[in-house]
Motif scaffolding. Structure first.
Motif, PDB file in Angstrom:
ATOM      1  N   HIS B 104       0.856  -1.177   0.000  1.00 22.59           N
ATOM      2  CA  HIS B 104       0.000   0.000   0.000  1.00 22.59           C
ATOM      3  C   HIS B 104       0.897   1.234   0.000  1.00 22.59           C
ATOM      4  CE1 HIS B 104      -3.574  -2.445   1.032  1.00 22.59           C
ATOM      5  NE2 HIS B 104      -2.663  -3.206   1.602  1.00 22.59           N
ATOM      6  N   PHE B 105       0.604   2.152  -0.900  1.00 25.46           N
ATOM      7  CA  PHE B 105       1.493   3.280  -1.137  1.00 25.46           C
ATOM      8  C   PHE B 105       0.953   4.594  -0.602  1.00 25.46           C
ATOM      9  CE2 PHE B 105       4.878   1.755  -3.912  1.00 25.46           C
ATOM     10  CZ  PHE B 105       4.404   0.501  -4.247  1.00 25.46           C
ATOM     11  N   GLY B 106       1.885   5.453  -0.197  1.00 28.80           N
ATOM     12  CA  GLY B 106       1.558   6.844   0.077  1.00 28.80           C
ATOM     13  C   GLY B 106       1.473   7.626  -1.227  1.00 28.80           C
ATOM     14  N   ASP B 107       1.165   8.922  -1.109  1.00 28.77           N
ATOM     15  CA  ASP B 107       0.992   9.766  -2.293  1.00 28.77           C
ATOM     16  C   ASP B 107       2.305  10.293  -2.860  1.00 28.77           C
ATOM     17  OD1 ASP B 107      -2.151  11.254  -1.222  1.00 28.77           O
ATOM     18  OD2 ASP B 107      -1.718   9.459  -2.411  1.00 28.77           O
ATOM     19  N   GLY B 108       3.393  10.035  -2.168  1.00 26.98           N
ATOM     20  CA  GLY B 108       4.694  10.423  -2.693  1.00 26.98           C
ATOM     21  C   GLY B 108       5.159  11.785  -2.221  1.00 26.98           C
ATOM     22  N   THR B 109       6.484  11.953  -2.229  1.00 25.60           N
ATOM     23  CA  THR B 109       7.111  13.246  -1.964  1.00 25.60           C
ATOM     24  C   THR B 109       7.972  13.592  -3.166  1.00 25.60           C
ATOM     25  OG1 THR B 109       7.219  12.945   0.434  1.00 25.60           O
ATOM     26  CG2 THR B 109       8.762  14.510  -0.539  1.00 25.60           C
TER      27      THR B 109
END
Lengths: 114, 114
Positions: B104-109
């Motif tokens: 499951h992934f975050g929205d990114g930086t």
């Protein structure tokens, strides 16, 4: 070690037309296979996954994928594309044994024309 | 739903700075991952962790380190930022060591090093 090839960098499809995104993997045993989608500026969202059993798997948003062992492929399909499907799609393979690491393909960017 | 939160969506830093990227997951997942995403290269694994205080190098660990002091938090550290570390960084988590668990992934930086 496993690897993934997504041969198409970009694909353009007309809205309402069918879609097939290609994915070929390399792995010595039965792999675990995933398709993810990434909308602009977002993280990756899981579309579907294959572990075993029925080789045709259904996912979210009307997507499906078929595992073909003889061709080492796991192509993603959708019968009718919507403009909101425009995004980048990633295929990933995981080893069936050992620690869970995924290897991702380089992605296919889908453009939807009106 | 699993929530993976990355502390910043956009970050601008200068060459030579020490940079911290933070990631928190709220589902008590054992595994956490840091990837970088670059056009044409897909996702490449930097580091991962399968338990508190445990870390393993991924495919491109050079120039990075990580810290996992608590189960829910996984930090990526650029010891001395360089311009070639300008990239999108994605954090992910998964519940078990087995390969059949999706990440499951975050929205990114999106990090820019000037």
């Amino acid at each position: 070690a496993q690897s993934v090839t997504q041969p198409d960098i970009h694909i353009t499809v007309s809205e309402g037309a069918s879609l097939e995104l290609r994915c070929n993997y390399s792995y010595g045993a039965t792999p675990y296979l995933f398709w993810y989608v990434q909308s602009p500026g977002q993280g990756l969202q899981l579309l579907l996954k294959y572990f075993s059993g029925d080789t045709l798997v259904q996912g979210i948003k009307g997507f499906e994928a078929e595992f073909k062992r003889s061709q080492s492929s796991f192509n993603l399909r959708k019968p009718s594309v919507h403009w909101s499907d425009a995004a980048e799609y990633f295929c990933a393979v995981g080893a069936a044994t050992g620690f869970q690491k995924l290897v991702f393909g380089t992605g296919t960017r889908l453009l939807v024309s009106p | 739903d699993v929530k993976v939160t990355q502390s910043s969506r956009y970050l601008v830093k200068r060459t030579g700075e020490k940079v911290f990227l933070e990631c928190v997951q709220d589902m008590d997942h054992e595994n956490m991952f840091w990837y970088r995403q670059d056009p044409g290269l897909g996702l490449r694994l930097i580091y991962f962790s399968y338990d508190v205080k445990m870390k393993e190098k991924g495919d491109i660990p050079e120039g990075y380190s990580v810290s996992r002091e608590k189960k829910e938090r996984f930090s990526l550290i650029l010891e001395s930022a360089s311009t070639n570390q300008t990239s999108m960084y994605l954090c992910a988590s998964s519940p078990e060591k087995k390969a059949n668990q999706p990440q499951h992934f975050g929205d990114g930086t999106r990090l820019s090093i000037l």
